[in-house]
Design a protein around this motif. Structure first.
Motif, mmCIF file in Angstrom:
data_model
loop_
_atom_site.group_PDB
_atom_site.id
_atom_site.type_symbol
_atom_site.label_atom_id
_atom_site.label_comp_id
_atom_site.label_asym_id
_atom_site.label_seq_id
_atom_site.Cartn_x
_atom_site.Cartn_y
_atom_site.Cartn_z
ATOM 1 N N LEU A 34 0.835 -1.188 0.000
ATOM 2 C CA LEU A 34 0.000 0.000 0.000
ATOM 3 C C LEU A 34 0.877 1.248 0.000
ATOM 4 O O LEU A 34 2.007 1.234 0.500
ATOM 5 C CB LEU A 34 -0.883 0.050 1.255
ATOM 6 C CG LEU A 34 -1.771 -1.152 1.558
ATOM 7 C CD1 LEU A 34 -1.047 -2.180 2.407
ATOM 8 C CD2 LEU A 34 -3.036 -0.722 2.275
ATOM 9 N N TYR A 36 0.560 5.238 1.344
ATOM 10 C CA TYR A 36 -0.182 6.208 2.130
ATOM 11 C C TYR A 36 0.441 7.576 1.903
ATOM 12 O O TYR A 36 1.656 7.716 1.706
ATOM 13 C CB TYR A 36 -0.123 5.872 3.620
ATOM 14 C CG TYR A 36 -1.078 4.799 4.073
ATOM 15 C CD1 TYR A 36 -0.778 3.446 3.924
ATOM 16 C CD2 TYR A 36 -2.295 5.140 4.651
ATOM 17 C CE1 TYR A 36 -1.665 2.473 4.344
ATOM 18 C CE2 TYR A 36 -3.191 4.165 5.075
ATOM 19 C CZ TYR A 36 -2.859 2.832 4.921
ATOM 20 O OH TYR A 36 -3.739 1.870 5.337
ATOM 21 N N LYS A 38 0.685 11.527 3.555
ATOM 22 C CA LYS A 38 0.513 12.209 4.834
ATOM 23 C C LYS A 38 0.842 13.692 4.700
ATOM 24 O O LYS A 38 1.956 14.057 4.328
ATOM 25 C CB LYS A 38 1.400 11.567 5.902
ATOM 26 C CG LYS A 38 1.179 12.140 7.300
ATOM 27 C CD LYS A 38 2.083 11.504 8.307
ATOM 28 C CE LYS A 38 1.777 12.007 9.710
ATOM 29 N NZ LYS A 38 1.878 13.483 9.850
ATOM 30 N N GLU A 42 -1.665 15.792 10.069
ATOM 31 C CA GLU A 42 -2.775 14.885 9.779
ATOM 32 C C GLU A 42 -2.261 13.448 9.811
ATOM 33 O O GLU A 42 -1.063 13.193 9.693
ATOM 34 C CB GLU A 42 -3.372 15.168 8.398
ATOM 35 C CG GLU A 42 -4.027 16.522 8.268
ATOM 36 C CD GLU A 42 -4.650 16.722 6.901
ATOM 37 O OE1 GLU A 42 -5.010 17.873 6.575
ATOM 38 O OE2 GLU A 42 -4.792 15.729 6.147
ATOM 39 N N GLY A 43 -3.191 12.500 9.958
ATOM 40 C CA GLY A 43 -2.803 11.108 9.873
ATOM 41 C C GLY A 43 -2.614 10.677 8.427
ATOM 42 O O GLY A 43 -3.097 11.340 7.512
ATOM 43 N N PRO A 44 -1.908 9.578 8.198
ATOM 44 C CA PRO A 44 -1.761 9.067 6.828
ATOM 45 C C PRO A 44 -3.112 8.697 6.229
ATOM 46 O O PRO A 44 -4.011 8.226 6.940
ATOM 47 C CB PRO A 44 -0.892 7.813 7.012
ATOM 48 C CG PRO A 44 -0.241 7.973 8.342
ATOM 49 C CD PRO A 44 -1.202 8.733 9.181
ATOM 50 N N PHE A 46 -4.932 6.524 2.962
ATOM 51 C CA PHE A 46 -4.691 5.491 1.967
ATOM 52 C C PHE A 46 -4.752 6.085 0.568
ATOM 53 O O PHE A 46 -5.639 6.867 0.247
ATOM 54 C CB PHE A 46 -5.730 4.381 2.127
ATOM 55 C CG PHE A 46 -5.745 3.384 1.015
ATOM 56 C CD1 PHE A 46 -6.748 3.405 0.064
ATOM 57 C CD2 PHE A 46 -4.745 2.429 0.914
ATOM 58 C CE1 PHE A 46 -6.775 2.491 -0.967
ATOM 59 C CE2 PHE A 46 -4.760 1.508 -0.117
ATOM 60 C CZ PHE A 46 -5.776 1.528 -1.054
ATOM 61 N N PHE A 89 4.296 7.195 2.288
ATOM 62 C CA PHE A 89 4.778 5.995 2.958
ATOM 63 C C PHE A 89 4.395 4.771 2.146
ATOM 64 O O PHE A 89 3.246 4.618 1.735
ATOM 65 C CB PHE A 89 4.186 5.858 4.361
ATOM 66 C CG PHE A 89 4.694 6.866 5.345
ATOM 67 C CD1 PHE A 89 3.955 7.996 5.640
ATOM 68 C CD2 PHE A 89 5.908 6.671 5.985
ATOM 69 C CE1 PHE A 89 4.411 8.928 6.556
ATOM 70 C CE2 PHE A 89 6.375 7.605 6.903
ATOM 71 C CZ PHE A 89 5.624 8.735 7.182
ATOM 72 N N PHE A 93 1.883 -5.855 3.920
ATOM 73 C CA PHE A 93 1.305 -6.926 4.727
ATOM 74 C C PHE A 93 1.931 -8.252 4.332
ATOM 75 O O PHE A 93 2.259 -8.472 3.170
ATOM 76 C CB PHE A 93 -0.196 -7.088 4.430
ATOM 77 C CG PHE A 93 -1.119 -6.211 5.174
ATOM 78 C CD1 PHE A 93 -1.863 -5.255 4.503
ATOM 79 C CD2 PHE A 93 -1.293 -6.332 6.540
ATOM 80 C CE1 PHE A 93 -2.753 -4.450 5.174
ATOM 81 C CE2 PHE A 93 -2.180 -5.530 7.212
ATOM 82 C CZ PHE A 93 -2.907 -4.579 6.528
ATOM 83 N N LYS A 99 0.550 -7.672 10.698
ATOM 84 C CA LYS A 99 0.579 -6.230 10.902
ATOM 85 C C LYS A 99 1.089 -5.540 9.652
ATOM 86 O O LYS A 99 1.732 -6.136 8.793
ATOM 87 C CB LYS A 99 1.476 -5.887 12.084
ATOM 88 C CG LYS A 99 2.943 -6.246 11.852
ATOM 89 C CD LYS A 99 3.773 -5.991 13.089
ATOM 90 C CE LYS A 99 5.221 -6.355 12.825
ATOM 91 N NZ LYS A 99 6.044 -6.221 14.043
ATOM 92 N N LEU A 100 0.771 -4.243 9.573
ATOM 93 C CA LEU A 100 1.228 -3.416 8.464
ATOM 94 C C LEU A 100 2.608 -2.876 8.816
ATOM 95 O O LEU A 100 2.786 -2.271 9.871
ATOM 96 C CB LEU A 100 0.224 -2.282 8.274
ATOM 97 C CG LEU A 100 0.250 -1.463 6.996
ATOM 98 C CD1 LEU A 100 0.134 -2.330 5.778
ATOM 99 C CD2 LEU A 100 -0.860 -0.431 7.031
ATOM 100 N N PHE A 102 5.581 -0.298 7.782
ATOM 101 C CA PHE A 102 5.770 0.921 7.020
ATOM 102 C C PHE A 102 7.240 1.167 6.710
ATOM 103 O O PHE A 102 8.140 0.791 7.469
ATOM 104 C CB PHE A 102 5.270 2.134 7.817
ATOM 105 C CG PHE A 102 3.772 2.296 7.831
ATOM 106 C CD1 PHE A 102 2.998 1.631 8.763
ATOM 107 C CD2 PHE A 102 3.150 3.134 6.915
ATOM 108 C CE1 PHE A 102 1.617 1.790 8.785
ATOM 109 C CE2 PHE A 102 1.778 3.303 6.924
ATOM 110 C CZ PHE A 102 1.015 2.625 7.859
ATOM 111 N N GLY A 103 7.469 1.859 5.577
ATOM 112 C CA GLY A 103 8.782 2.416 5.289
ATOM 113 C C GLY A 103 8.951 3.737 6.012
ATOM 114 O O GLY A 103 8.062 4.180 6.744
ATOM 115 N N THR A 104 10.090 4.367 5.797
ATOM 116 C CA THR A 104 10.418 5.595 6.516
ATOM 117 C C THR A 104 9.852 6.842 5.858
ATOM 118 O O THR A 104 9.900 7.916 6.443
ATOM 119 C CB THR A 104 11.932 5.757 6.633
ATOM 120 O OG1 THR A 104 12.510 5.634 5.339
ATOM 121 C CG2 THR A 104 12.535 4.701 7.555
#
Lengths: 112, 114
Positions: A34, A36, A38, A42-44, A46, A89, A93, A99-100, A102-104
């Protein structure tokens, strides 16, 4: 151990040109990816996803490409717009119950 | 549709103090997540709830962090006592059962530990 890597912390692109954001992963069990987006404070949110059974998925100006043999995926934004300026980001999965990871993140700046 | 709500948005505390964060997920979303995002890094999962049960808390520092979701709706995350390295944005996310690929995130709580 960083299983999802985004090696470019920042990218600057002119409005109207193509933005290409890259992501590499090490876990061969990842089967769903996925992106995302951001904005500050704010939150990320999709953006787009791709299953490992596909090598491409398009949604309007956004296309994600997956190269399983290289364990690499990329997000293409064409044409880039100033509103696309944000942190992107990559996430993955390994099965629906996992769990998801994430990259940096890569900070994209689209300039006029 | 209302999004994921979090409060407070910002919190500044001194080390060794306690702090609590609150999350109200999207109505009907059975799965709730708490993430920690340290500056320059991606979000890292701390704990996942399915209704009021814990699914995954393997990365939660249980000596100082705790979380609960007593009625399967709202959730609180607590840190006691806080350390300097806990300075981060704490994100709450929720997901509808069956749509495992899309998590909806709240705006986050930015914690600064001095």
């Amino acid at each position: 151990d960083q299983q999802v890597k985004q090696n470019s912390p920042s990218l600057s692109v002119q409005e109207g040109r193509i933005s290409i954001l890259n992501c590499d992963y090490t876990n061969s069990m990842f089967d769903y990816f996925l992106w995302y987006k951001k904005y500050p404070a704010e939150g990320p949110t999709f953006l787009i996803s791709i299953s490992s059974i596909k090598d491409k998925n398009e949604d309007g100006r956004f296309t994600v490409f997956l190269n399983k043999s290289a364990k690499h995926l990329s997000l293409h934004i064409v044409p880039s717009q100033p509103g696309d300026s944000a942190v992107y980001f990559c996430a993955a999965f390994a099965g629906t119950a996992s769990k998801l990871t994430f990259g940096t993140g890569t900070r994209l700046q689209v300039t006029l | 549709e209302a999004g994921v709500a979090q409060s407070p948005r910002y919190k500044i505390i001194e080390k060794r103090q306690s702090v609590a964060f609150w999350c109200n997920p999207i109505s009907g979303h059975a799965t709730l997540y708490w993430y920690q995002q340290i500056l320059g890094q991606g979000p890292k999962l701390l704990i996942q709830f399915q209704n009021n049960g814990v699914v995954d808390d393997s990365q939660l520092p249980k000596d100082r962090f705790s979380a609960e979701r007593l009625k399967g709706v709202d959730s609180t995350l607590k840190i006691q006592p806080a350390k300097l390295e806990d300075s981060a944005v704490y994100l709450c996310a929720s997901r509808n059962t069956g749509n495992y690929n899309e998590q909806f995130f709240g705006p986050g709580t930015r914690l600064t530990v001095l």
